[in-house]
Design a protein around this motif. Structure first.
Motif, PDB file in Angstrom:
ATOM      1  N   ASP A 153       0.872  -1.183   0.000  1.00 18.94           N
ATOM      2  CA  ASP A 153       0.000   0.000   0.000  1.00 18.94           C
ATOM      3  C   ASP A 153       0.900   1.222   0.000  1.00 18.94           C
ATOM      4  O   ASP A 153       1.496   1.571   1.023  1.00 18.94           O
ATOM      5  N   ARG A 154       1.017   1.869  -1.145  1.00 21.80           N
ATOM      6  CA  ARG A 154       1.917   3.006  -1.284  1.00 21.80           C
ATOM      7  C   ARG A 154       1.215   4.270  -0.804  1.00 21.80           C
ATOM      8  O   ARG A 154       0.289   4.769  -1.442  1.00 21.80           O
ATOM      9  N   VAL A 155       1.703   4.777   0.307  1.00 25.92           N
ATOM     10  CA  VAL A 155       1.059   5.909   0.974  1.00 25.92           C
ATOM     11  C   VAL A 155       1.824   7.186   0.640  1.00 25.92           C
ATOM     12  O   VAL A 155       2.991   7.338   1.018  1.00 25.92           O
ATOM     13  N   SER A 156       1.170   8.083  -0.047  1.00 26.30           N
ATOM     14  CA  SER A 156       1.793   9.363  -0.395  1.00 26.30           C
ATOM     15  C   SER A 156       1.885  10.250   0.844  1.00 26.30           C
ATOM     16  O   SER A 156       1.219  10.012   1.854  1.00 26.30           O
ATOM     17  N   ILE A 157       2.672  11.307   0.755  1.00 31.10           N
ATOM     18  CA  ILE A 157       2.773  12.260   1.856  1.00 31.10           C
ATOM     19  C   ILE A 157       1.426  12.930   2.094  1.00 31.10           C
ATOM     20  O   ILE A 157       1.051  13.230   3.233  1.00 31.10           O
ATOM     21  N   GLU A 158       0.660  13.125   1.031  1.00 31.61           N
ATOM     22  CA  GLU A 158      -0.668  13.713   1.185  1.00 31.61           C
ATOM     23  C   GLU A 158      -1.564  12.800   2.019  1.00 31.61           C
ATOM     24  O   GLU A 158      -2.260  13.256   2.938  1.00 31.61           O
ATOM     25  N   ARG A 159      -1.572  11.503   1.714  1.00 30.70           N
ATOM     26  CA  ARG A 159      -2.371  10.554   2.499  1.00 30.70           C
ATOM     27  C   ARG A 159      -1.857  10.458   3.928  1.00 30.70           C
ATOM     28  O   ARG A 159      -2.637  10.403   4.884  1.00 30.70           O
TER      29      ARG A 159
END
Length: 558
Positions: free
Chosen positions: A150-156
């Motif tokens: 699950d690739r979590v962006s800095i925004e998420r």
């Protein structure tokens, strides 16, 4: 850097926590059991979480709607790092309340609600371009319940850090969207999370996100740098050891940097300048602050407390290196996690001897055990050499630490046992006493809450007869691809290979070598070559010998 689960995503992540119990002295007229329960619950509620360790080791990622295996060299050593951390914390002689869990967005949200004094988040990270194009952005590689990255962006991540979820059930959601969807109100920040350690390469942007959310002390790795997993783990252990000794955050940080600068490189010979440069990759945020707080100085004397330890029934350690089976492993995890009416209770890994069925069964069992999928754990039953009913019952008794005199005892004792039973190497028992194998399977399936994996040369329905076997989910285990066989071979003997066949850049040449062609992707054949290569036999001579000798009858499954 690092330590160490339907189509994706699934649900549920591990919980490996730590807690104490009060021992009240109550008046004889009171209900002792009720009072003990109430006070124990009270002690849990009053206990402040001192250290939360979250680590992610996803098996695959999704690209163009297809599963792609992750390089096994990137798999984090969950068990090894956890053992070292426990040993380090135990030496503190302080009451440290700790939770160890898998790093999913759901568990991270839940832990943030608990406001631990220290959060240690271990995962891989990299810069990826957004779907619509543009500049690459940092993503943390967490995992979902079925082992998908699950690739979590800095925004998420920032949205999750700003949010407080409603209650423990909402926080257990599998994905970030599910966790953030239960937002009750904006939190007052994460000031209660005194220290955050990000064991992920390029994690500076993620560190700033934690600072913006209110964390006072955050350790990250500079954006432009990667760090060896071994160095990241060494830094974290030294930092946490010094911190829990009562030193200030700044002192602990400098001591950990010193440990990296003075240590020998775990993978290659390097001078002092290189080690100093490696230590400089770690950054303490905010960089302008003094960081002279001592957040663990007031911890009382006592013992390490595990709020929710791993299940007692532990499967054998999976073999290392474990290469080329990520897709199969993730598919098996997904299959075993199915719920009714699609639930699979009896799964057979079948195939020719030497294909690695035992290794795959151990890997599945370890993955699910580490993620607390089974309340009672995993019983691994060795059936090699078992040829009679008495020896079969004895093997099952030993694996489960119970006494079984007859098959009825098995069904009764395991009726409420929620776990996985692995019957490994069932071929001898099937050949010598098929009716005994049939009774064993039937008795296990009468225990309605357990699942069973069998490894054998043929599916049970074929080996025993379809009429006597409950509904079976057979999965064939075949050879590795030649590329994966080359990766396995290289991982085992890289230092003994000719220079032209060493390193990732030369993996293609190794894959095309005559020896790898002769090995046909059979894992046992690859393993049999390892001692011969280390004894000085050339790859050419070994390939010629195999060509002349031809295929041999395989031995028993290891």
């Amino acid at each position: 850097g690092g330590l160490m689960p339907p189509p994706p995503p699934g649900a549920g992540a591990p919980e490996d926590d730590f807690a104490g119990h009060l021992m009240p002295h109550a008046a004889p007229s009171l209900d002792q059991d009720a009072l003990s329960t109430d006070l124990t619950l009270l002690s849990h509620e009053a206990m402040h979480l001192d250290l939360a360790v979250l680590s992610a080791s996803p098996l695959v990622f999704i690209h163009n709607n297809r599963y792609v295996p992750l390089d096994s060299s990137g798999v984090l050593d969950f068990k090894g790092e956890l053992t070292l951390l426990r040993s380090m914390l135990s030496r503190q002689a302080k009451r440290v309340c700790t939770r160890v869990d898998v790093a999913s967005t759901g568990t991270l949200a839940e832990v943030l609600v608990q406001q631990p004094r220290c959060l240690y988040l271990v995962c891989h990270a990299d810069y990826l371009p957004p779907p619509g194009g543009g500049a690459s952005q940092l993503h943390l590689s967490l995992e979902d319940a079925s082992g998908v990255c699950d690739r979590v962006s800095i925004e998420r991540l920032s949205a999750l850090l700003r949010s407080r979820v409603e209650g423990p059930d909402a926080a257990g959601a599998v994905e970030a969207e599910a966790a953030v969807a239960h937002v009750a109100h904006e939190s007052d920040g994460l000031a209660g999370v005194g220290v955050v350690v990000l064991g992920a390469c390029h994690s500076l942007d993620a560190g700033h996100a934690f600072v913006r959310a209110g964390c006072k002390h955050v350790v990250a790795i500079a954006s432009e740098h990667k760090v060896l997993d071994d160095d990241a783990a060494l830094f974290a252990r030294q930092f946490l050891f010094s911190l829990f000794q009562g030193q200030s955050v700044r002192e602990a940080f400098e001591r950990a940097k010193g440990a990296i600068a003075s240590s020998a490189s775990p993978r290659f010979s390097a001078g002092a300048d290189f080690r100093a440069a490696e230590s400089a990759k770690f950054v303490l945020l905010p960089e302008a602050d003094a960081h002279d707080d001592c957040p663990m100085a007031e911890l009382p004397a006592g013992d390490l407390m595990e709020l929710n330890p791993l299940p007692a029934a532990e499967p054998p350690t999976m073999p290392a290196p474990f290469v080329g089976r990520a897709l199969e492993l993730q598919a098996l995890v997904r299959t075993l996690r199915r719920r009714r009416p699609a639930e699979v209770r009896l799964l057979t890994l079948w195939g020719s001897r030497g294909m690695g069925k035992t290794a795959l069964a151990k890997a599945v069992a370890q993955h699910l055990w580490q993620r607390r999928f089974y309340d009672d754990g995993v019983a691994f039953v060795e059936l090699a050499g078992v040829r009679s009913e008495a020896s079969a019952l004895a093997a099952l008794s030993e694996a489960l630490d119970m006494e079984f005199a007859r098959w009825k005892d098995v069904s009764r004792a395991l009726q409420r046992w929620q776990g996985l039973v692995v019957l490994d190497g069932a071929d001898e028992l099937i050949a010598a006493a098929p009716s005994v194998m049939e009774r064993a399977i039937t008795s296990l399936m009468h225990a309605s809450q357990l699942q069973c994996i069998v490894t054998a040369v043929r599916p049970l329905s074929s080996a025993i007869g379809g009429g006597g076997v409950p509904v079976e989910h057979p999965v064939q285990v075949g050879p590795l691809s030649r590329r994966d066989a080359a990766r396995l071979f290289h991982a085992l003997v890289a230092d003994a290979l000719p220079p032209g066949l060493r390193g990732a850049a030369n993996l293609g040449a190794l894959e095309q070598h005559g020896l790898l062609v002769q090995l046909s992707g059979v894992p046992r054949r690859v393993l049999q070559m390892v001692p011969l290569v280390r004894q000085g036999h050339s790859l050419e001579d070994l390939a010629t010998e195999l060509r002349v000798r031809g295929p041999e009858e395989e031995e028993e499954e290891e």
